[in-house]
Design a protein around this motif. Structure first.
Motif, PDB file in Angstrom:
ATOM      1  N   GLY A   4       2.138  12.168   3.978  1.00 26.68           N
ATOM      2  CA  GLY A   4       1.911  10.822   3.484  1.00 26.68           C
ATOM      3  C   GLY A   4       1.354   9.941   4.573  1.00 26.68           C
ATOM      4  N   ILE A   5       2.032   8.835   4.831  1.00 24.07           N
ATOM      5  CA  ILE A   5       1.561   7.896   5.838  1.00 24.07           C
ATOM      6  C   ILE A   5       1.706   8.521   7.223  1.00 24.07           C
ATOM      7  N   PRO A   6       0.651   8.457   8.060  1.00 24.17           N
ATOM      8  CA  PRO A   6       0.784   8.941   9.441  1.00 24.17           C
ATOM      9  C   PRO A   6       1.922   8.221  10.150  1.00 24.17           C
ATOM     10  N   HIS A   7       2.514   8.912  11.125  1.00 25.23           N
ATOM     11  CA  HIS A   7       3.705   8.398  11.795  1.00 25.23           C
ATOM     12  C   HIS A   7       3.478   7.014  12.395  1.00 25.23           C
ATOM     13  N   VAL A   8       2.328   6.829  13.037  1.00 20.94           N
ATOM     14  CA  VAL A   8       2.051   5.540  13.689  1.00 20.94           C
ATOM     15  C   VAL A   8       1.947   4.423  12.658  1.00 20.94           C
ATOM     16  N   LEU A   9       1.244   4.691  11.558  1.00 22.54           N
ATOM     17  CA  LEU A   9       1.094   3.675  10.517  1.00 22.54           C
ATOM     18  C   LEU A   9       2.426   3.375   9.846  1.00 22.54           C
ATOM     19  N   ARG A  10       3.249   4.422   9.663  1.00 21.67           N
ATOM     20  CA  ARG A  10       4.568   4.227   9.052  1.00 21.67           C
ATOM     21  C   ARG A  10       5.428   3.323   9.929  1.00 21.67           C
ATOM     22  N   ALA A  11       5.424   3.600  11.230  1.00 24.10           N
ATOM     23  CA  ALA A  11       6.204   2.782  12.157  1.00 24.10           C
ATOM     24  C   ALA A  11       5.669   1.353  12.206  1.00 24.10           C
ATOM     25  N   GLY A  12       4.342   1.213  12.169  1.00 18.49           N
ATOM     26  CA  GLY A  12       3.747  -0.119  12.186  1.00 18.49           C
ATOM     27  C   GLY A  12       4.075  -0.913  10.937  1.00 18.49           C
ATOM     28  N   LEU A  13       4.041  -0.250   9.779  1.00 19.69           N
ATOM     29  CA  LEU A  13       4.364  -0.926   8.524  1.00 19.69           C
ATOM     30  C   LEU A  13       5.817  -1.366   8.503  1.00 19.69           C
ATOM     31  N   LEU A  14       6.710  -0.496   8.996  1.00 16.55           N
ATOM     32  CA  LEU A  14       8.128  -0.841   9.054  1.00 16.55           C
ATOM     33  C   LEU A  14       8.366  -2.021   9.989  1.00 16.55           C
ATOM     34  N   ALA A  15       7.721  -1.997  11.143  1.00 15.80           N
ATOM     35  CA  ALA A  15       7.881  -3.091  12.109  1.00 15.80           C
ATOM     36  C   ALA A  15       7.360  -4.404  11.535  1.00 15.80           C
ATOM     37  N   LEU A  16       6.223  -4.337  10.858  1.00 19.65           N
ATOM     38  CA  LEU A  16       5.636  -5.539  10.259  1.00 19.65           C
ATOM     39  C   LEU A  16       6.536  -6.103   9.158  1.00 19.65           C
ATOM     40  N   LEU A  17       7.097  -5.209   8.340  1.00 25.18           N
ATOM     41  CA  LEU A  17       7.996  -5.647   7.267  1.00 25.18           C
ATOM     42  C   LEU A  17       9.244  -6.309   7.836  1.00 25.18           C
ATOM     43  N   LEU A  18       9.850  -5.684   8.844  1.00 29.78           N
ATOM     44  CA  LEU A  18      11.047  -6.256   9.457  1.00 29.78           C
ATOM     45  C   LEU A  18      10.743  -7.605  10.108  1.00 29.78           C
ATOM     46  N   ALA A  19       9.599  -7.688  10.758  1.00 29.10           N
ATOM     47  CA  ALA A  19       9.219  -8.948  11.407  1.00 29.10           C
ATOM     48  C   ALA A  19       9.065 -10.054  10.379  1.00 29.10           C
ATOM     49  N   PHE A  20       8.467  -9.732   9.246  1.00 27.85           N
ATOM     50  CA  PHE A  20       8.273 -10.752   8.215  1.00 27.85           C
ATOM     51  C   PHE A  20       9.599 -11.183   7.596  1.00 27.85           C
ATOM     52  N   LEU A  21      10.500 -10.216   7.377  1.00 30.08           N
ATOM     53  CA  LEU A  21      11.790 -10.546   6.760  1.00 30.08           C
ATOM     54  C   LEU A  21      12.684 -11.342   7.708  1.00 30.08           C
ATOM     55  N   LEU A  22      12.606 -11.042   8.992  1.00 30.80           N
ATOM     56  CA  LEU A  22      13.473 -11.703   9.968  1.00 30.80           C
ATOM     57  C   LEU A  22      12.908 -13.036  10.436  1.00 30.80           C
ATOM     58  N   THR A  23      11.605 -13.121  10.575  1.00 29.61           N
ATOM     59  CA  THR A  23      10.973 -14.374  11.058  1.00 29.61           C
ATOM     60  C   THR A  23       9.755 -14.698  10.198  1.00 29.61           C
ATOM     61  N   PRO A  24       9.956 -15.013   8.915  1.00 30.41           N
ATOM     62  CA  PRO A  24       8.821 -15.239   8.019  1.00 30.41           C
ATOM     63  C   PRO A  24       7.929 -16.409   8.430  1.00 30.41           C
ATOM     64  N   GLN A  25       8.519 -17.418   9.097  1.00 34.62           N
ATOM     65  CA  GLN A  25       7.718 -18.584   9.487  1.00 34.62           C
ATOM     66  C   GLN A  25       6.597 -18.226  10.458  1.00 34.62           C
ATOM     67  N   THR A  26       6.761 -17.117  11.162  1.00 33.89           N
ATOM     68  CA  THR A  26       5.720 -16.678  12.091  1.00 33.89           C
ATOM     69  C   THR A  26       4.411 -16.387  11.367  1.00 33.89           C
TER      70      THR A  26
END
Length: 244
Positions: A4-26
């Motif tokens: 499925g999603i390459p490892h790097v893209l999977r990690a990047g998507l997860l990091a981006l999602l967490l960043a948005f959920l934790l600090t959406p104002q950014t």
């Protein structure tokens, strides 16, 4: 590793999602062009992180219940003693596909009231079919030579089920669970129409106020969750297939 999603893209998507959920104002500058003047760009009627956790919880509970029921039914009808119940079992698990989730909610609300319970019922019914059919397929298409060898060693029916059949069928079973989870993730958004706490709140708020940024936030979070969970379960499924 899953295909499925390459490892790097999977990690990047997860990091981006967490960043948005934790600090959406950014991310407000990115979403500001999508809203009218003075309208909020970030959902401000609740916590996105809290809604995401509640959304996932509803999906998890409904999928767990559907898995227990569907796998149990499939095991029953794959045994000689329960083969005659196959048509009835198929009719039962098809109920969720026969009635749209909105119709199930409409029928469940008068009985269960508003909130998470009607949504759980709708997701439970909707998730039964893929898990049941995949489990049944996995249990009824095992290599005959393996089953004969298991009988030849003197294993009882229960021992063959637990030590041979279920482990070998697990990748196929997990594929059904994966499909059920992804369906439930998207379907759970309609639970907010009956006051369930899901990410549907964000989408509905956006539609009511003509706020495209709200709609985009809710849709993208659900989409990212679906991709990550689907890909994660695919990786587990592939590993189980290799071991089997």
């Amino acid at each position: 590793m899953s295909k499925g999603i390459p490892h790097v893209l999977r990690a990047g998507l997860l990091a981006l999602l967490l960043a948005f959920l934790l600090t959406p104002q950014t991310f407000e500058p990115l979403l500001k062009p999508l809203v009218q003047a003075n309208a909020p760009a970030i959902y401000n009627q609740g916590s996105l992180l809290s809604l995401t956790i509640q959304h996932l919880t509803i999906v998890l509970v409904a999928t767990l219940a559907a898995t227990i029921v569907a796998v149990s039914l499939a095991i029953l009808v794959s045994r000689p003693i329960g083969a005659e119940f196959l048509p009835l079992s198929r009719s039962l698990v098809n109920i969720g596909q026969t009635f749209p989730p909105v119709a199930v909610l409409a029928l469940a609300v008068p009985v269960l009231g508003f909130g998470e319970k009607p949504t759980l019922v709708a997701l439970f019914l909707y998730g039964l079919l893929p898990i049941f059919e995949n489990t049944l397929t996995g249990l009824t298409t095992l290599p005959p030579a393996v089953m004969e060898a298991a009988r030849g060693t003197g294993m009882t029916g229960l021992q063959r089920l637990l030590k041979i059949e279920v482990p070998l069928a697990m990748p196929v079973i997990l594929a059904g669970i994966r499909l059920s989870v992804v369906i439930s993730l998207a379907t759970a958004t309609i639970g907010s129409t009956v006051a369930a706490k899901t990410l549907g709140e964000v989408i509905i708020a956006g539609l009511q106020t003509n706020n495209l940024a709200f709609v985009l936030q809710g849709g993208l979070i659900v989409g990212a969750l679906a991709m990550l969970i689907y890909d994660g379960l695919s990786a587990v499924e592939q590993r189980l297939s290799t071991r089997a």
